[in-house]
Structure formats: C-alpha cells, structure tokens
Design a protein around this motif. Sequence first.
Motif, PDB file in Angstrom:
ATOM      1  N   ASN A   1    -103.579 -66.928  71.941  1.00  0.00           N
ATOM      2  CA  ASN A   1    -103.906 -67.430  70.609  1.00  0.00           C
ATOM      3  C   ASN A   1    -105.384 -67.266  70.269  1.00  0.00           C
ATOM      4  O   ASN A   1    -105.764 -67.306  69.099  1.00  0.00           O
ATOM      5  CB  ASN A   1    -103.513 -68.905  70.493  1.00  0.00           C
ATOM      6  N   GLU A   2    -106.204 -67.073  71.296  1.00  0.00           N
ATOM      7  CA  GLU A   2    -107.643 -66.927  71.067  1.00  0.00           C
ATOM      8  C   GLU A   2    -108.064 -65.508  70.730  1.00  0.00           C
ATOM      9  O   GLU A   2    -109.123 -65.300  70.143  1.00  0.00           O
ATOM     10  CB  GLU A   2    -108.423 -67.388  72.307  1.00  0.00           C
ATOM     11  N   ILE A   3    -107.244 -64.517  71.137  1.00  0.00           N
ATOM     12  CA  ILE A   3    -107.747 -63.148  70.979  1.00  0.00           C
ATOM     13  C   ILE A   3    -106.863 -62.204  70.171  1.00  0.00           C
ATOM     14  O   ILE A   3    -107.313 -61.671  69.166  1.00  0.00           O
ATOM     15  CB  ILE A   3    -108.082 -62.509  72.353  1.00  0.00           C
ATOM     16  N   ALA A   4    -105.641 -61.958  70.589  1.00  0.00           N
ATOM     17  CA  ALA A   4    -104.867 -60.885  69.942  1.00  0.00           C
ATOM     18  C   ALA A   4    -103.381 -61.229  69.963  1.00  0.00           C
ATOM     19  O   ALA A   4    -102.622 -60.691  70.769  1.00  0.00           O
ATOM     20  CB  ALA A   4    -105.124 -59.554  70.645  1.00  0.00           C
ATOM     21  N   GLN A   5    -102.970 -62.101  69.056  1.00  0.00           N
ATOM     22  CA  GLN A   5    -101.592 -62.577  69.073  1.00  0.00           C
ATOM     23  C   GLN A   5    -100.575 -61.462  68.877  1.00  0.00           C
ATOM     24  O   GLN A   5     -99.453 -61.543  69.376  1.00  0.00           O
ATOM     25  CB  GLN A   5    -101.403 -63.640  67.990  1.00  0.00           C
ATOM     26  N   ASP A   6    -100.967 -60.419  68.134  1.00  0.00           N
ATOM     27  CA  ASP A   6    -100.018 -59.346  67.829  1.00  0.00           C
ATOM     28  C   ASP A   6     -99.966 -58.269  68.907  1.00  0.00           C
ATOM     29  O   ASP A   6     -99.205 -57.310  68.791  1.00  0.00           O
ATOM     30  CB  ASP A   6    -100.366 -58.706  66.484  1.00  0.00           C
ATOM     31  N   ARG A   7    -100.752 -58.443  69.986  1.00  0.00           N
ATOM     32  CA  ARG A   7    -100.776 -57.414  71.033  1.00  0.00           C
ATOM     33  C   ARG A   7    -100.449 -57.968  72.422  1.00  0.00           C
ATOM     34  O   ARG A   7    -100.440 -57.221  73.395  1.00  0.00           O
ATOM     35  CB  ARG A   7    -102.148 -56.725  71.052  1.00  0.00           C
ATOM     36  N   ILE A   8    -100.187 -59.253  72.494  1.00  0.00           N
ATOM     37  CA  ILE A   8     -99.854 -59.888  73.772  1.00  0.00           C
ATOM     38  C   ILE A   8     -98.521 -60.609  73.620  1.00  0.00           C
ATOM     39  O   ILE A   8     -98.352 -61.437  72.721  1.00  0.00           O
ATOM     40  CB  ILE A   8    -100.950 -60.880  74.203  1.00  0.00           C
ATOM     41  N   PHE A   9     -97.589 -60.302  74.511  1.00  0.00           N
ATOM     42  CA  PHE A   9     -96.240 -60.849  74.425  1.00  0.00           C
ATOM     43  C   PHE A   9     -95.911 -61.543  75.746  1.00  0.00           C
ATOM     44  O   PHE A   9     -96.021 -60.940  76.818  1.00  0.00           O
ATOM     45  CB  PHE A   9     -95.241 -59.736  74.115  1.00  0.00           C
ATOM     46  N   ILE A  10     -95.531 -62.807  75.656  1.00  0.00           N
ATOM     47  CA  ILE A  10     -95.383 -63.644  76.852  1.00  0.00           C
ATOM     48  C   ILE A  10     -93.923 -64.023  77.062  1.00  0.00           C
ATOM     49  O   ILE A  10     -93.247 -64.493  76.142  1.00  0.00           O
ATOM     50  CB  ILE A  10     -96.265 -64.900  76.729  1.00  0.00           C
ATOM     51  N   VAL A  11     -93.464 -63.817  78.288  1.00  0.00           N
ATOM     52  CA  VAL A  11     -92.087 -64.148  78.670  1.00  0.00           C
ATOM     53  C   VAL A  11     -92.118 -65.277  79.692  1.00  0.00           C
ATOM     54  O   VAL A  11     -92.764 -65.157  80.737  1.00  0.00           O
ATOM     55  CB  VAL A  11     -91.364 -62.931  79.281  1.00  0.00           C
TER      56      VAL A  11
ATOM     57  N   SER B   1     -90.493 -66.605  92.181  1.00  0.00           N
ATOM     58  CA  SER B   1     -90.389 -65.612  93.247  1.00  0.00           C
ATOM     59  C   SER B   1     -89.673 -64.354  92.754  1.00  0.00           C
ATOM     60  O   SER B   1     -90.004 -63.812  91.705  1.00  0.00           O
ATOM     61  CB  SER B   1     -89.698 -66.230  94.464  1.00  0.00           C
ATOM     62  N   SER B   2     -88.679 -63.893  93.510  1.00  0.00           N
ATOM     63  CA  SER B   2     -88.020 -62.639  93.165  1.00  0.00           C
ATOM     64  C   SER B   2     -87.249 -62.715  91.854  1.00  0.00           C
ATOM     65  O   SER B   2     -86.935 -61.680  91.261  1.00  0.00           O
ATOM     66  CB  SER B   2     -87.091 -62.205  94.300  1.00  0.00           C
ATOM     67  N   GLY B   3     -86.957 -63.937  91.380  1.00  0.00           N
ATOM     68  CA  GLY B   3     -86.351 -64.071  90.057  1.00  0.00           C
ATOM     69  C   GLY B   3     -87.289 -63.583  88.972  1.00  0.00           C
ATOM     70  O   GLY B   3     -86.859 -63.018  87.960  1.00  0.00           O
ATOM     71  N   VAL B   4     -88.595 -63.788  89.177  1.00  0.00           N
ATOM     72  CA  VAL B   4     -89.614 -63.240  88.279  1.00  0.00           C
ATOM     73  C   VAL B   4     -89.752 -61.739  88.531  1.00  0.00           C
ATOM     74  O   VAL B   4     -89.811 -60.932  87.598  1.00  0.00           O
ATOM     75  CB  VAL B   4     -90.980 -63.927  88.491  1.00  0.00           C
ATOM     76  N   GLY B   5     -89.793 -61.381  89.817  1.00  0.00           N
ATOM     77  CA  GLY B   5     -89.970 -59.978  90.189  1.00  0.00           C
ATOM     78  C   GLY B   5     -88.922 -59.058  89.592  1.00  0.00           C
ATOM     79  O   GLY B   5     -89.235 -57.941  89.150  1.00  0.00           O
ATOM     80  N   LEU B   6     -87.670 -59.507  89.559  1.00  0.00           N
ATOM     81  CA  LEU B   6     -86.600 -58.702  88.961  1.00  0.00           C
ATOM     82  C   LEU B   6     -86.891 -58.375  87.499  1.00  0.00           C
ATOM     83  O   LEU B   6     -86.733 -57.234  87.058  1.00  0.00           O
ATOM     84  CB  LEU B   6     -85.274 -59.463  89.035  1.00  0.00           C
ATOM     85  N   LEU B   7     -87.303 -59.389  86.753  1.00  0.00           N
ATOM     86  CA  LEU B   7     -87.593 -59.187  85.329  1.00  0.00           C
ATOM     87  C   LEU B   7     -88.774 -58.242  85.140  1.00  0.00           C
ATOM     88  O   LEU B   7     -88.796 -57.434  84.204  1.00  0.00           O
ATOM     89  CB  LEU B   7     -87.876 -60.531  84.660  1.00  0.00           C
ATOM     90  N   VAL B   8     -89.747 -58.339  86.026  1.00  0.00           N
ATOM     91  CA  VAL B   8     -90.912 -57.445  85.958  1.00  0.00           C
ATOM     92  C   VAL B   8     -90.474 -55.996  86.175  1.00  0.00           C
ATOM     93  O   VAL B   8     -90.911 -55.086  85.459  1.00  0.00           O
ATOM     94  CB  VAL B   8     -91.975 -57.859  86.998  1.00  0.00           C
ATOM     95  N   LEU B   9     -89.602 -55.776  87.142  1.00  0.00           N
ATOM     96  CA  LEU B   9     -89.125 -54.420  87.414  1.00  0.00           C
ATOM     97  C   LEU B   9     -88.301 -53.873  86.245  1.00  0.00           C
ATOM     98  O   LEU B   9     -88.406 -52.690  85.897  1.00  0.00           O
ATOM     99  CB  LEU B   9     -88.305 -54.400  88.700  1.00  0.00           C
TER     100      LEU B   9
ATOM    101  N   ARG C   1     -88.480 -58.758  73.789  1.00  0.00           N
ATOM    102  CA  ARG C   1     -87.188 -59.169  73.233  1.00  0.00           C
ATOM    103  C   ARG C   1     -86.058 -58.914  74.227  1.00  0.00           C
ATOM    104  O   ARG C   1     -85.202 -59.776  74.449  1.00  0.00           O
ATOM    105  CB  ARG C   1     -86.920 -58.418  71.925  1.00  0.00           C
ATOM    106  N   LYS C   2     -86.076 -57.751  74.859  1.00  0.00           N
ATOM    107  CA  LYS C   2     -85.012 -57.406  75.799  1.00  0.00           C
ATOM    108  C   LYS C   2     -85.087 -58.251  77.078  1.00  0.00           C
ATOM    109  O   LYS C   2     -84.057 -58.672  77.618  1.00  0.00           O
ATOM    110  CB  LYS C   2     -85.078 -55.910  76.144  1.00  0.00           C
ATOM    111  N   ILE C   3     -86.303 -58.505  77.572  1.00  0.00           N
ATOM    112  CA  ILE C   3     -86.448 -59.312  78.788  1.00  0.00           C
ATOM    113  C   ILE C   3     -86.062 -60.766  78.516  1.00  0.00           C
ATOM    114  O   ILE C   3     -85.418 -61.419  79.352  1.00  0.00           O
ATOM    115  CB  ILE C   3     -87.876 -59.218  79.351  1.00  0.00           C
TER     116      ILE C   3
END
Length: 282
Positions: A105-115, A121-129, A146-148
């Motif tokens: 919110n401080e810098i570039a809302q239209d260029r940073i997307f947070i999931v 652990s690997s539950g995060v890793g799977l989504l990253v892959l 959107r897809k993740i």
Amino acid sequence: MNKVLILTDSTADLSQGILIKHDIQSVPLYIRFDEEVYLDGIDITTEELYEKVIETGMLAKSSGLRSGDFLITFKKFISRGFDIVYIGVSSGLSGSVQAAELARNEIAQDRIFIVDSKNLSSGVGLLVLKAKDLRDQGFSAQEIKRKIDQMVPHVKTYFIIPDLTYLYMGNHISGAKNFFGKLLNTKPILTIKNGNVDIVKKVNGTIHQSMDYIVKTLDKDKDSLDHDYLMVTHSYATKSAKYLKDQIEEKYEIKNIIDSYAGCVISAHIGKGSIGIAYLTK
C-alpha cells in the motif's frame, strides 16, 4: 507486459537449488533464542537450531516479516521492471501477509499481488511452483494471483509429529497430553484447516503406520489429484521420507515428487523426525 517475479518466504521449504533453478525469490523469517535473532536459513541452519535447543534447553521462537523487510524487496524488484506475486505463509499463523499488504500500500498497489496461501511449509511451496509454471507460460502477475487464489482451497497438507516434546514445550499441548502421548506412543497427524493447524487423527503405533494412513488419505483423492507436483517434507527423517516417497511412486504417476527439508521456522515447532506431504486436487 512487465516481467513477473515470483516471491515467497522461507516457510515454503523450497531448497536453494529449486529457487535458483526456477528463478524464484525468497525472504527469510526470523528465528529467536531469547535475545539472539537469526535469519532462517541464512544465519542459522536447521541442524544448528537443534544444537542450540540442546545447549540452551530452550525452544526457538519464530517471528514473521515486517513491512520494512518487504519494502526493501519490493522496491528492489519494482525498480528493475518486475511486477511481483508474493505467496506467503497462512495469515492465521504469521503476520507476514499482513506486513506485505502494508508495504504494498505504500509503494505500488497495481504492481504487487499478494496471495495468502492459508497453509505452511510445502503447502506454500506447491503454490509457488504452480505460480512459477504460470509465469513461464506467459501469464501476467494479476492473472497468476487470480489462478493461485483459486488453487488455495485445493491444497492438502498432512504432517506426522512422532515426538510431542516440541509441541509441549511450545505450549501447543498440555503436560498431561504430552505424558500420555508418549506413554501410548501416539503419532498425531496434523493438517491445515481454514489457515490453521488442526489434528486429523491420533495414530497409536509406529511412524510407518502413520505414513500408511497418509497414503490411504491420498488414495481418497486419487481421482482429483493434480499430477504436476507432490512434496514430501521432513525434518531429519530421511528414512521415513524414502519410505513415504517409495509408497507414493509405486501407486501414483506424479511428474515431480519433491523431497524437501523443513527449514528452521517449521522445525522449531514440529521437532526432529517429523514428516509430511502436500499435494493439490483439481
């Protein structure tokens, strides 16, 4: 369209080799022993963490990233022309996602997307892959988010905790439960439900019986299983990991079964010998 950076944190338990090979960036969480502070995987390894637990008689504590940590990373890659997709540990377990939102919110809302992975652990890793695959297919950062986000509810994570000592020392179970758990040789199987840790089953018996239970649970999802990735993650449980991996390879045709080592943050809460799997359903 801008280049896309896939960013995660050290709780994803992806090896340095995987991060480098697939051009994924990771930011480390903090590990604390009283007044001493370390960066997970940089200033301290899992082996060193266990050694310090023995030396000090204290459990390590972990703490999430601060908005200032994200500001540094976000600014660095935004200035290089990247749009960023950050996939972080569950907001129900850490404040890292909230800190990332503040920095965004401080810098570039239209260029940073947070999931919010609503996992660990690997539950995060799977989504990253999976996000890495989408990036390589040419999707934009917004499309990847959107897809993740749609995949988040389909991540299945199961962990076996063979020794309740760490859960007890971390005040996650009572002393009585710890005593009787050891007496009865209980191996609790944990999962992530609604972004928080939950107990699936308490298996009385050997670690192999608990692993067999996990394989049976996986079998229930065989018709909807995503065959791209499955992660076997452990904390100093190499033999158990091989047994579990062999069982899965024998029954299922999965393109990438990844053997992953739990980092300091996860190991600080589950202890040596713990093991688990993470996979996606469609």
